[in-house]
Design an enzyme around this catalytic site. Structure first.
Site, mmCIF file in Angstrom:
data_model
loop_
_atom_site.group_PDB
_atom_site.id
_atom_site.type_symbol
_atom_site.label_atom_id
_atom_site.label_comp_id
_atom_site.label_asym_id
_atom_site.label_seq_id
_atom_site.Cartn_x
_atom_site.Cartn_y
_atom_site.Cartn_z
ATOM 1 N N ASP A 87 0.859 -1.196 0.000
ATOM 2 C CA ASP A 87 0.000 0.000 0.000
ATOM 3 C C ASP A 87 0.891 1.241 0.000
ATOM 4 O OD1 ASP A 87 0.779 -0.587 2.734
ATOM 5 O OD2 ASP A 87 -0.586 0.988 3.360
ATOM 6 N N HIS A 94 2.218 -9.016 -3.490
ATOM 7 C CA HIS A 94 1.097 -8.086 -3.375
ATOM 8 C C HIS A 94 1.694 -6.697 -3.194
ATOM 9 C CE1 HIS A 94 -2.867 -6.538 -2.315
ATOM 10 N NE2 HIS A 94 -2.254 -5.848 -1.373
ATOM 11 N N ASP A 96 1.605 -17.724 -3.973
ATOM 12 C CA ASP A 96 2.327 -16.704 -4.734
ATOM 13 C C ASP A 96 1.340 -16.044 -5.695
ATOM 14 O OD1 ASP A 96 4.098 -15.087 -5.959
ATOM 15 O OD2 ASP A 96 5.151 -16.669 -7.071
ATOM 16 N N GLU A 104 2.387 -10.118 0.785
ATOM 17 C CA GLU A 104 2.682 -8.696 0.628
ATOM 18 C C GLU A 104 4.177 -8.461 0.880
ATOM 19 O OE1 GLU A 104 0.029 -6.070 2.789
ATOM 20 O OE2 GLU A 104 0.999 -4.287 1.965
#
Ligand code: 9MR
Ligand code: ZN
Length: 546
Positions: free
Chosen positions: A154, A470, A516, A525
């Site tokens: 993020d 991620h 994965d 992540e």
């Protein structure tokens, strides 16, 4: 049956063990000419509770000839290739450290430094206070909060997460400077400061902006909700300054002390600023009790919640006492107050930072901490390390992890335990060095492929490295492979994202709860503080193997 190895390799003089899931005879074969360099038979290690595997050890410690090899079982199974080398982790260490550059926020990543992974400057608009956002205040006060590293997959930036990542990196530099001199090909390379310090400075300058005028430190700077998969420069949600937490204040004070020491020879004025900022936040700590942080209703960006700030105060106090003459009495009192048995002194994570205090006190030759208090830290360190050794000895993968330790970001637990063992090895006098070192190294072996899935959890490193972290840029750019050098969060026993729920069966053993898949935010992540302890580990093992 499968054969699992550290796909980055094994140091020449260390124990060399591969793990297989069935008994076998084996050959260690040289890749170059397919000549057998060593052979033997596996030994049974027993059932491994975390993976549900029956395990067998393929021990080729006696092979000391540098080279690239694979293992071939009598039944014809082949392991991924690996090296035996005096310093097998050079590329790994550089990639792990360069990865931070790719997280830089507020600037364009250009081809010269980023290769294919370029993007335009992101998140450059001024931030406003959460309160003004919620109240829809007209013409709210705005602040320049640009800079720093995106925390993870993020785009948020969080003070405690930042301080912990900087802790791993700056202590690594302080302890092993000779192994952290690499040129990383970042914009500042060649300016006379080691690149690890150049890169950390980018984060530290942002972190300084997170300090309020009264010494409080804002817990985080994020949007109200996570952005969808898009490139950072296309994310235009307003960035908000969230309230102060006492964890953020204490972590800030601690890391600014470390920074003031480490940067002093390179940038005296930055070092002085860092010390002054540390003092201001320490004064805030003296005047204020615990202040927690919770996301406001409806907001889903990271919380980094923590219901205890004793360990953060312990770290701040230890660092203030070490670095700042001004508050000796107060720092010692705070140290004593928070050094009780309820504080572990053995964890380098973002919830429990107490091992940073342990490391700082025990590696400081001129420590001002009284002997009986120092002893508390030393005892906790060695008791903790001995417990890890005994758990690892029981495990088929020689890993100090019980099934319940496979939490969200379990690879951080793996790396932090390796760091604790490394610290024990550095400080133990004699007989136990080797077992601490081997057990610490075992955790790197796990990370790099000697695990029940045979996956290297670092992108671009190892024949069977994971490829779909991620991470918003990775999910959005059209580039096939991800940036190299990213540590995945790894198996999470209670995986909770849709990708993992679709792909994994209920009841999957903890060590195998991983997919994965770019959508798997709970198992795959990346974060800055999952990379940083791995940098510490590589720098440490380089010093051991010299
Ligand atoms: O590691 C955190 C985990 O313990 C929490 O359960 C999870 C959900 O709140 O958040 C994890 O931390 C994430 C953070 O909130 C935002 N940046 C990415 C972090 C790793 O996934
Ligand atoms: Zn950004």
């Amino acid at each position: 049956m499968s054969i699992y190895v550290n796909q980055s390799g094994y140091p020449v003089n260390s124990q060399k063990i591969a793990v297989s899931t069935a008994p076998c005879s084996f050959q260690v074969v040289r890749c170059e000419d397919h000549r057998c360099a060593y052979d033997g038979v596996s030994t049974a290690k027993g059932f491994d509770a975390s993976s549900g595997d029956d395990t067998y050890h393929i021990d080729f410690s006696e092979l000391k000839e540098p080279g690239t090899y694979y293992i071939l079982s009598g039944k014809g199974e082949k392991s991924p290739s690996f090296t035996v080398d005096t310093n097998p982790y050079e590329k790994l260490k550089k990639d792990l450290m360069k990865a931070f550059y790719f997280q830089r926020c507020g600037v364009a990543l250009t081809e010269e430094y980023a290769g294919a992974y370029t993007h335009a400057a992101c998140h450059t608009t001024p931030a406003i206070f959460l309160e003004d956002y919620q109240n829809k205040t007209e013409n709210p006060k705005t602040f320049d909060m640009t800079g720093g590293w995106h925390d993870a997959g993020d785009y948020g930036r969080y003070s405690t997460a930042a301080a912990v990542a900087l802790g791993h990196l700056l202590y690594a530099y302080e302890l092993f400077p000779e192994n952290l001199q690499d040129h990383l090909n970042i914009p500042e390379s060649g300016n006379g400061m080691p690149d690890i310090l150049n890169e950390c400075l980018y984060e530290l300058r942002w972190l300084l902006k997170m300090q309020a005028p009264d010494g409080g430190v804002y817990h985080k700077l994020t949007a109200f909700s996570h952005a969808p998969f898009l490139m950072p420069e296309d994310d235009h949600d307003p960035f908000l300054i969230y309230p102060v937490s006492s964890m953020a204040v204490a972590d800030f004070a601690a890391i600014m002390c470390v920074a003031s020491r480490v940067y002093a020879p390179f940038d005296a004025s930055f070092a002085a600023n860092a010390k002054e900022a540390a003092c201001k936040s320490f004064e805030w700590l003296l005047a204020n009790p615990y202040v927690g942080f919770h996301n406001p209703a409806g907001s889903n960006t990271g919380e980094y919640g923590d219901d205890c700030d004793k360990d953060e105060r312990l770290w701040a106090a230890a660092e203030m006492l070490r670095t700042c003459d001004k508050y000796e009495k107060e720092a010692l009192a705070m140290l004593k107050e928070n050094a009780g048995p309820e504080v572990s002194k053995t964890d380098f994570g973002w919830v429990d930072v107490s091992a940073f205090a342990t490391l700082s006190i025990l590696t400081d030759a001129a420590t001002k901490v009284p002997a009986e208090l120092t002893e508390l830290f030393r005892t906790a360190l060695f008791e903790g390390a001995d417990k890890l050794v005994s758990v690892a000895n029981e495990s088929g993968y020689l890993l100090a992890m019980e099934p319940e330790d496979f939490v969200w970001g379990s690879n951080m637990v793996v790396c932090n335990r390796s760091m604790l063992l490394a610290l024990a090895a550095m400080l133990s006098e004699g007989e136990k060095d080797e077992i601490y070192n081997e057990t610490a190294l075992s955790h790197l072996h796990y990370l790099m492929g000697r695990n029940a899935l045979g996956i290297s959890y670092v992108t671009g490193n190892g024949e069977n490295a994971y490829k779909n972290p991620h991470n918003r840029p990775t999910a959005t750019d059209d580039i096939d492979l991800p940036m190299p050098g990213w540590v995945s969060g790894g198996p999470f026993k209670y995986f909770c994202d849709e990708a993992a729920l679709n792909l994994l069966e209920k009841g999957t053993p903890a060590m195998k709860c991983y997919v994965d898949d770019v959508g798997s935010y709970s198992t795959n992540e990346i974060t800055i503080y999952w990379n940083s302890p791995a940098v510490f580990m590589c720098a440490y093992f380089e010093s051991v193997n010299k």
